[in-house]
Design an enzyme around this catalytic site. Structure first.
Site, PDB file in Angstrom:
ATOM      1  N   CYS A 376       0.835  -1.207   0.000  1.00  8.30           N
ATOM      2  CA  CYS A 376       0.000   0.000   0.000  1.00  8.30           C
ATOM      3  C   CYS A 376       0.871   1.259   0.000  1.00  8.30           C
ATOM      4  CB  CYS A 376      -0.964   0.004   1.186  1.00  8.30           C
ATOM      5  SG  CYS A 376      -2.208  -1.298   1.082  1.00  8.30           S
ATOM      6  N   ALA A 377       1.985   1.170  -0.705  1.00  7.09           N
ATOM      7  CA  ALA A 377       2.885   2.316  -0.894  1.00  7.09           C
ATOM      8  C   ALA A 377       3.476   2.195  -2.295  1.00  7.09           C
ATOM      9  CB  ALA A 377       3.980   2.323   0.165  1.00  7.09           C
TER      10      ALA A 377
END
Length: 458
Positions: A376-377
């Site tokens: 999630c980056a």
């Protein structure tokens, strides 16, 4: 002498007891082994102390605020005392508010909902999506990934100096990267923000479980974190800091608890007076058990002593990094370099391996739980892997093919409950997989690389 043998000489503290430390899991090669939970950056196991505190309270469970019954009164006291405990844990200033939310993501979305309409938001591309994406109604400036802490400060100062017109501004920054574990220069960034009339919010999701966070000492305006990364159960989080923007904005959720009075108007509508306290943004029946579990975790970490916890975690970080350095095929991902201070979060790729395949083999053949994907980056991982940060990507590996390179990475993460044996097993497993290969065949199923149950051991 190995780092593990040396541990006894360093008088390091023992791991804190956590749930699941004795859970046995099956191996695809036969037999079973105690599960090595090395995915703390996603969700840390709950401390046994926290679980015991919640179990002791459970028979007295009641809805908080305004209830006349004994259990409601007791639960209300527990709820508000938990707020005071969290405020103390974070070193809040006298006029700061502590608002209970569902998670870091929820906290930052709440803050995004209350920023002034003409606010300019500055956020690095290195942020977790929870702090990268909520600012949909603001003017957003995305800052390129810095390669040193000093460059992070310089990049922010330059961006703030160039902004026009000079209206309200907010800087959003992580305290510790959920990809590399590296600590960011929060205090220096706060000073730069304030020098240019901006405010700053600290995403402490990965910092608070590993390192002291003091709002007043860091001089940040807000802090957000999640209970499930702080050794508490899922479903609770915190936004703490300055009250003015929170008090001036419409409630994050409209409903019971947020309203002080509601009255019908002669024209048929309703007039509402909203609370000016934290209740303004805590509409509905709150997660009392989740809130209490956060407070319990705060007390447990404080009583254990962050000094001893940090020392032991750094011992584990040294062990993992030393072990991975012995494998030429492994590349550890880093923004700030090998000497950068970091918490127990390390991401890497292995030459010749698809990351999903490698993570699946760690789980199926060694009972080790890590994470693979983009965490999630996405922009940050793409930058660290040398690909275009604007290139589309997904968490996980939907097209994972064993042995085929992917633009994903593997992340190992650990903390206060991690025993030395789990780290030793992980390092040994990495070396064996790289030198000897997997002992089982794997295939893609439902977007994940999994053992092919229709085959036998290689």
């Amino acid at each position: 002498m190995s780092v593990f043998t040396a541990a006894a000489d360093q008088s390091l503290c023992a791991p804190l007891p956590v749930l699941g430390e004795n859970v046995m899991v099956p191996l695809v090669t036969g037999g079973e082994v105690a599960y090595a939970a090395l995915d703390y950056a996603a969700s840390a196991p709950a401390l046994q102390r926290v679980w015991d505190d919640v179990a002791a309270y459970a028979p007295y469970y009641g809805s908080v605020h305004r209830g006349a019954g004994y259990l409601s009164q007791l639960s209300t006291d527990l709820f508000e005392n938990s707020r005071a405990t969290v405020a103390e844990f974070l070193g809040c200033r006298a006029d700061d508010q502590v608002i209970f939310t569902r998670s870091t993501t929820d906290s930052l979305n709440l803050l995004a909902a209350v920023v002034p309409a003409d606010c300019q938001v500055f956020v690095y591309e290195t942020e977790h999506h929870a702090s990268l994406l909520p600012w949909r109604d603001a003017r957003v400036t995305y800052l390129n990934a810095p390669r040193t802490p000093a460059q992070a400060v310089e990049t922010l100062e330059r961006a703030l100096a160039d902004r026009e017109p000079y209206g309200p501004a907010l800087v959003c920054v992580t305290g510790a990267s959920n990809v590399t574990g590296e600590l960011w220069p929060v205090k220096e960034l706060a000073a730069a923000a304030h020098a240019h009339g901006a405010r700053i919010v600290l995403d402490a999701a990965q910092l608070a479980p590993h390192h002291p966070v003091d709002i007043a000492e860091l001089d940040v305006d807000w802090v957000a974190f999640s209970g499930h990364k702080l050794y508490a159960p899922f479903g609770s989080g915190v936004l703490a800091g300055r009250a003015d923007w929170l008090q001036e904005a419409e409630p994050y959720l409209a409903g019971g608890g947020a309203s002080r009075t509601v009255a019908r108007r002669t024209d048929g509508g309703v007039d509402v007076e909203w609370h000016s306290t934290a209740a303004r943004h805590e509409a509905g029946s709150p997660n009392v058990i989740g809130v209490y579990s956060i407070a319990s975790a705060c007390k447990a970490l404080t009583e254990a002593g962050f000094g001893t916890l940090v020392a032991r975690e750094q011992h584990l970080v040294t062990a993992v990094r030393a072990g991975l350095a012995d494998v030429p095929e492994v590349k550890v991902l880093s923004l700030f370099g090998d000497d950068a201070p970091r918490v127990g979060v390390i991401s890497f790729v292995v030459e010749g391996w698809n990351s999903s395949h490698f993570a699946a083999a760690l789980s199926a053949e060694y009972g080790i739980g890590v994470r693979d994907g983009l965490f999630c980056a996405h922009p940050l991982v793409r930058t660290l892997l040398g690909s275009d940060p604007q290139e589309a990507g997904e968490c996980g590996a939907p097209e994972a093919v064993p042995g085929e390179l992917s633009l994903n990475a593997i992340r190992v993460s650990f903390g206060a409950g991690t025993p030395d044996e789990h780290i030793e097993r992980f390092v040994r497993a990495v070396k064996e997989l790289v030198s000897k290969g997997a002992r089982w065949k794997y295939r893609t199923e439902g977007g994940r690389c999994v053992p092919d149950r229709g085959t036998t051991q290689l």
